[in-house]
Design an enzyme around this catalytic site. Structure first.
Site, mmCIF file in Angstrom:
data_model
loop_
_atom_site.group_PDB
_atom_site.id
_atom_site.type_symbol
_atom_site.label_atom_id
_atom_site.label_comp_id
_atom_site.label_asym_id
_atom_site.label_seq_id
_atom_site.Cartn_x
_atom_site.Cartn_y
_atom_site.Cartn_z
ATOM 1 N N SER A 1 -128.481 56.681 -24.363
ATOM 2 C CA SER A 1 -128.650 57.853 -23.510
ATOM 3 C C SER A 1 -129.166 59.020 -24.336
ATOM 4 O O SER A 1 -128.694 59.245 -25.455
ATOM 5 C CB SER A 1 -127.318 58.238 -22.859
ATOM 6 N N SER A 2 -130.143 59.755 -23.795
ATOM 7 C CA SER A 2 -130.696 60.941 -24.444
ATOM 8 C C SER A 2 -131.205 60.595 -25.843
ATOM 9 O O SER A 2 -132.165 59.845 -25.972
ATOM 10 C CB SER A 2 -129.644 62.049 -24.467
ATOM 11 N N SER A 3 -130.589 61.090 -26.898
ATOM 12 C CA SER A 3 -131.030 60.745 -28.252
ATOM 13 C C SER A 3 -131.010 59.234 -28.458
ATOM 14 O O SER A 3 -131.887 58.673 -29.128
ATOM 15 C CB SER A 3 -130.138 61.429 -29.293
ATOM 16 N N PHE B 1 -131.987 55.634 -21.083
ATOM 17 C CA PHE B 1 -131.574 56.609 -20.078
ATOM 18 C C PHE B 1 -131.881 58.021 -20.570
ATOM 19 O O PHE B 1 -131.279 58.500 -21.519
ATOM 20 C CB PHE B 1 -130.083 56.465 -19.781
ATOM 21 N N HIS C 1 -129.565 65.555 -16.542
ATOM 22 C CA HIS C 1 -129.900 64.904 -17.810
ATOM 23 C C HIS C 1 -129.195 63.568 -18.013
ATOM 24 O O HIS C 1 -129.797 62.626 -18.517
ATOM 25 C CB HIS C 1 -129.579 65.839 -18.974
#
Length: 353
Positions: free
Chosen positions: A135-137, A159, A276
């Protein structure tokens, strides 16, 4: 008072402890100074699969382990989980340096690959069934690993990420200090340009790239939804896939599954109104990896591509084959190079096909 024999025998039986997340201190070369955690179920499959699960900025391996339950299915299906934990740049993974973006270049990506090699060597895991998600990073790192180490990973699910090399040269990985042009959706290239970055990450590689699944929320104010379009452009160009159609309200109401080719190599999910952190549907991810389904199946879209007229764009620029050409928030070229036309995938993304 005599103790019943059955109690004595029960006391002598070995206690089977539940598997737990465990840190591994010596897994090999660690140029990224990452921490490694693993979850090994008590009952492993023969030649078990591996899933590398990567946390967002500010997170950790232990937190991500608790966020999404990949470990309960591991007890059922016998796969091994690797949880890398970043230690620098606000605990963000390095997706910006040439070292991390290059095959065998070093930094975080090589540390993660060495974790995979450790598990294969130690537990006899199946090197052809190594998967990644984040997720994200962690999603950005999924893209990095897909580009720099396509010979290590079979599939990935990202994601709220961004394209491979989108952060190149940013100077840092954290969301506060680094260059924000990519996260704000201001870096836009043609599919061929994005593909060139990938090829430069592993010069001379001619094999298959991992099957990829991308997820992004339309209301993401941390990593722009426009970055999903750039991911799509990058990887569909690499794989030579065209947009086939949409499956609406899949897997949840308000989600649109965008199918490319027969759906077995690349698919993207647009989550309307979601911010986010797109909630991870572990069952969909495991199915994509082929762990629960046993195989990767093709999908049939419920809608067909909609061809739209390519309007004239400011400055007379044209978008190349596979490139984005429209969508809410998009400000680039809207006319496609001949003979291609701008085809609408959804309100947020159109592509020259």
């Amino acid at each position: 008072m005599a103790i019943p024999l059955v109690l004595v025998l029960a006391w002598l039986l070995p206690v089977v402890l539940a598997a737990s997340l465990t840190q591994v201190n010596n897994f090999g070369d660690n140029p990224g100074s990452l921490q490694m955690y693993i979850y090994v179920p008590n009952k492993l499959a023969s030649k078990p699969a591996i899933i590398v699960a990567m946390h967002p900025c500010g997170g950790s391996a232990t937190e991500y382990y608790g966020m999404y339950d990949y470990h309960s299915p591991a007890d059922q299906y016998g796969y091994i989980l690797i949880y890398p934990s970043a230690t620098r740049d606000y605990n963000c993974f390095d997706a910006y340096s040439s070292a991390s973006l290059t095959h065998n270049g070093g930094s975080d990506s090589l540390s993660i690959v060495n974790m995979v090699k450790y598990v294969i060597s130690t537990y006899g895991a199946d090197s052809s069934k190594v998967y990644m998600t984040g997720s994200s990073s962690g999603a950005i790192m999924t893209n990095v690993l897909a580009g720099a180490y396509p010979d290590v990973f079979a599939a990935g699910s990202a994601f709220s990420g961004m394209p491979y090399a989108c952060l190149y040269g940013a100077g840092a990985a954290d969301p506060i200090m680094s260059n924000q042009t990519c996260s704000q959706g201001q870096i836009q290239h043609t599919g061929q340009q994005w593909a060139a970055y990938v090829h430069n990450g592993y010069p001379g590689y001619t094999g298959q790239y991992p099957r990829l699944q991308m997820w992004h929320g339309t209301a993401d104010n941390v990593i722009s939804y426009a970055d999903l379009g750039q991911e799509i452009s990058q990887w569909t160009t690499i794989m030579g896939l065209s947009f086939t159609g949409n499956q609406t309200n899949t897997p949840l109401s308000g989600y649109t599954k965008m199918v490319y080719g027969d759906g077995s190599k690349f698919q993207a999910y647009s989550a309307a109104g979601v911010g986010h952190f797109v909630p991870t549907d572990v069952s969909v991810v495991l199915d994509w990896f082929g762990i629960t389904s046993g195989t990767t199946t093709t999908t049939t879209p419920t809608t067909t591509p909609t061809t739209s007229t390519s309007p004239s764009s400011t400055g007379g620029c044209t978008a190349a084959h596979w490139a984005q050409c429209g969508g809410i928030g998009y400000s680039g070229c809207t006319a496609c190079a001949s003979p291609y036309t701008c085809q609408k995938a959804n309100d947020y993304y159109s592509q020259c096909l």
